[in-house]
Design a protein around this motif. Sequence first.
Motif, PDB file in Angstrom:
ATOM      1  N   PHE A   9      -3.682  -7.236  12.641  1.00 31.51           N
ATOM      2  CA  PHE A   9      -4.630  -8.107  13.330  1.00 31.51           C
ATOM      3  C   PHE A   9      -4.443  -8.006  14.845  1.00 31.51           C
ATOM      4  CE2 PHE A   9      -6.139 -12.200  14.960  1.00 31.51           C
ATOM      5  CZ  PHE A   9      -7.411 -12.205  14.423  1.00 31.51           C
ATOM      6  N   ALA A  10      -3.186  -7.980  15.300  1.00 34.83           N
ATOM      7  CA  ALA A  10      -2.913  -7.854  16.732  1.00 34.83           C
ATOM      8  C   ALA A  10      -3.414  -6.519  17.268  1.00 34.83           C
ATOM      9  CB  ALA A  10      -1.424  -8.009  16.998  1.00 34.83           C
ATOM     10  N   THR A  11      -3.234  -5.442  16.495  1.00 33.30           N
ATOM     11  CA  THR A  11      -3.734  -4.125  16.893  1.00 33.30           C
ATOM     12  C   THR A  11      -5.244  -4.148  17.015  1.00 33.30           C
ATOM     13  OG1 THR A  11      -1.885  -3.039  15.795  1.00 33.30           O
ATOM     14  CG2 THR A  11      -3.805  -1.688  16.248  1.00 33.30           C
ATOM     15  N   MET A  12      -5.901  -4.786  16.075  1.00 30.51           N
ATOM     16  CA  MET A  12      -7.358  -4.879  16.100  1.00 30.51           C
ATOM     17  C   MET A  12      -7.832  -5.640  17.339  1.00 30.51           C
ATOM     18  SD  MET A  12      -9.856  -6.590  13.231  1.00 30.51           S
ATOM     19  CE  MET A  12      -9.214  -8.232  13.499  1.00 30.51           C
ATOM     20  N   VAL A  13      -7.186  -6.759  17.630  1.00 32.89           N
ATOM     21  CA  VAL A  13      -7.600  -7.576  18.764  1.00 32.89           C
ATOM     22  C   VAL A  13      -7.322  -6.867  20.089  1.00 32.89           C
ATOM     23  CG1 VAL A  13      -7.101  -9.719  19.994  1.00 32.89           C
ATOM     24  CG2 VAL A  13      -7.407  -9.752  17.529  1.00 32.89           C
ATOM     25  N   LEU A  14      -6.134  -6.285  20.235  1.00 34.18           N
ATOM     26  CA  LEU A  14      -5.804  -5.583  21.476  1.00 34.18           C
ATOM     27  C   LEU A  14      -6.709  -4.369  21.699  1.00 34.18           C
ATOM     28  CD1 LEU A  14      -1.919  -5.762  21.478  1.00 34.18           C
ATOM     29  CD2 LEU A  14      -3.506  -6.951  22.984  1.00 34.18           C
ATOM     30  N   GLY A  15      -7.023  -3.655  20.624  1.00 39.32           N
ATOM     31  CA  GLY A  15      -7.942  -2.523  20.750  1.00 39.32           C
ATOM     32  C   GLY A  15      -9.320  -2.968  21.188  1.00 39.32           C
ATOM     33  N   ALA A  16      -9.800  -4.060  20.610  1.00 36.84           N
ATOM     34  CA  ALA A  16     -11.125  -4.570  20.977  1.00 36.84           C
ATOM     35  C   ALA A  16     -11.149  -5.047  22.429  1.00 36.84           C
ATOM     36  CB  ALA A  16     -11.523  -5.705  20.043  1.00 36.84           C
ATOM     37  N   ILE A  17     -10.100  -5.732  22.852  1.00 35.07           N
ATOM     38  CA  ILE A  17     -10.037  -6.198  24.240  1.00 35.07           C
ATOM     39  C   ILE A  17     -10.011  -5.016  25.200  1.00 35.07           C
ATOM     40  CG2 ILE A  17      -8.536  -7.345  25.931  1.00 35.07           C
ATOM     41  CD1 ILE A  17      -7.813  -9.324  23.676  1.00 35.07           C
ATOM     42  N   VAL A  19     -11.234  -2.004  24.724  1.00 35.06           N
ATOM     43  CA  VAL A  19     -12.565  -1.393  24.766  1.00 35.06           C
ATOM     44  C   VAL A  19     -13.507  -2.226  25.630  1.00 35.06           C
ATOM     45  CG1 VAL A  19     -14.611  -0.872  23.381  1.00 35.06           C
ATOM     46  CG2 VAL A  19     -12.373  -0.159  22.592  1.00 35.06           C
ATOM     47  N   ILE A  20     -13.461  -3.542  25.454  1.00 37.54           N
ATOM     48  CA  ILE A  20     -14.349  -4.418  26.227  1.00 37.54           C
ATOM     49  C   ILE A  20     -14.069  -4.296  27.718  1.00 37.54           C
ATOM     50  CG2 ILE A  20     -14.859  -6.847  26.724  1.00 37.54           C
ATOM     51  CD1 ILE A  20     -14.497  -7.323  23.663  1.00 37.54           C
ATOM     52  N   LEU A  21     -12.806  -4.167  28.088  1.00 34.89           N
ATOM     53  CA  LEU A  21     -12.456  -4.063  29.502  1.00 34.89           C
ATOM     54  C   LEU A  21     -12.659  -2.657  30.069  1.00 34.89           C
ATOM     55  CD1 LEU A  21      -9.212  -6.226  29.599  1.00 34.89           C
ATOM     56  CD2 LEU A  21     -11.499  -6.857  30.366  1.00 34.89           C
ATOM     57  N   THR A  22     -12.601  -1.636  29.226  1.00 35.09           N
ATOM     58  CA  THR A  22     -12.679  -0.255  29.696  1.00 35.09           C
ATOM     59  C   THR A  22     -14.112   0.246  29.825  1.00 35.09           C
ATOM     60  OG1 THR A  22     -10.577   0.207  28.630  1.00 35.09           O
ATOM     61  CG2 THR A  22     -11.877   2.095  29.263  1.00 35.09           C
ATOM     62  N   VAL A  23     -14.978  -0.118  28.910  1.00 33.52           N
ATOM     63  CA  VAL A  23     -16.332   0.435  28.881  1.00 33.52           C
ATOM     64  C   VAL A  23     -17.118   0.156  30.167  1.00 33.52           C
ATOM     65  CG1 VAL A  23     -18.554   0.298  27.696  1.00 33.52           C
ATOM     66  CG2 VAL A  23     -16.462   0.620  26.397  1.00 33.52           C
ATOM     67  N   ILE A  39     -11.889   5.556  23.610  1.00 32.16           N
ATOM     68  CA  ILE A  39     -11.966   6.144  22.263  1.00 32.16           C
ATOM     69  C   ILE A  39     -10.751   5.754  21.430  1.00 32.16           C
ATOM     70  CG2 ILE A  39     -11.890   8.327  20.995  1.00 32.16           C
ATOM     71  CD1 ILE A  39     -13.691   9.458  23.272  1.00 32.16           C
ATOM     72  N   TRP A  40      -9.549   5.894  22.006  1.00 35.94           N
ATOM     73  CA  TRP A  40      -8.329   5.558  21.261  1.00 35.94           C
ATOM     74  C   TRP A  40      -8.254   4.062  20.976  1.00 35.94           C
ATOM     75  CZ3 TRP A  40      -5.661   8.586  18.378  1.00 35.94           C
ATOM     76  CH2 TRP A  40      -5.596   9.934  18.659  1.00 35.94           C
ATOM     77  N   ALA A  41      -8.653   3.233  21.910  1.00 35.17           N
ATOM     78  CA  ALA A  41      -8.635   1.785  21.677  1.00 35.17           C
ATOM     79  C   ALA A  41      -9.636   1.398  20.592  1.00 35.17           C
ATOM     80  CB  ALA A  41      -8.940   1.041  22.969  1.00 35.17           C
ATOM     81  N   LEU A  46     -10.635  -0.247  14.980  1.00 33.20           N
ATOM     82  CA  LEU A  46     -11.221  -0.022  13.646  1.00 33.20           C
ATOM     83  C   LEU A  46     -10.144   0.153  12.584  1.00 33.20           C
ATOM     84  CD1 LEU A  46     -14.204   2.330  14.541  1.00 33.20           C
ATOM     85  CD2 LEU A  46     -14.280  -0.085  13.904  1.00 33.20           C
ATOM     86  N   ALA A  47      -9.057   0.845  12.924  1.00 31.44           N
ATOM     87  CA  ALA A  47      -7.963   1.019  11.974  1.00 31.44           C
ATOM     88  C   ALA A  47      -7.312  -0.328  11.665  1.00 31.44           C
ATOM     89  CB  ALA A  47      -6.929   1.990  12.530  1.00 31.44           C
ATOM     90  N   GLY A  48      -7.111  -1.143  12.690  1.00 35.28           N
ATOM     91  CA  GLY A  48      -6.557  -2.481  12.465  1.00 35.28           C
ATOM     92  C   GLY A  48      -7.460  -3.314  11.575  1.00 35.28           C
ATOM     93  N   PHE A  49      -8.760  -3.222  11.805  1.00 35.30           N
ATOM     94  CA  PHE A  49      -9.719  -3.948  10.973  1.00 35.30           C
ATOM     95  C   PHE A  49      -9.632  -3.490   9.521  1.00 35.30           C
ATOM     96  CE2 PHE A  49     -14.023  -4.362   9.155  1.00 35.30           C
ATOM     97  CZ  PHE A  49     -14.156  -5.735   9.227  1.00 35.30           C
TER      98      PHE A  49
END
Length: 63
Positions: A9-17, A19-23, A39-41, A46-49
């Motif tokens: 869950f933490a991986t999913m949230v950190l990845g989403a954050i 992406v939101i900050l990088t795009v 891309i990696w985030a 998605l993997a965390g999800f």
Amino acid sequence: MKIAFYAAFATMVLGAITVILTVPALFPDPSALKEGLAIWAGTASLAGFAVVKLLKNATLKEG
């Protein structure tokens, strides 16, 4: 099992954050590093999800 769930869950949230900050930073000054990070985030998110969904289903079947 709970530790794996929270880690996924933490991986999913950190990845989403990330992406939101990088795009938005890609539009004024695109670079290979920023694109790769997005891309990696996104992949990590998605993997965390997917892992969260699998662990949730496994937990529901056990109980």
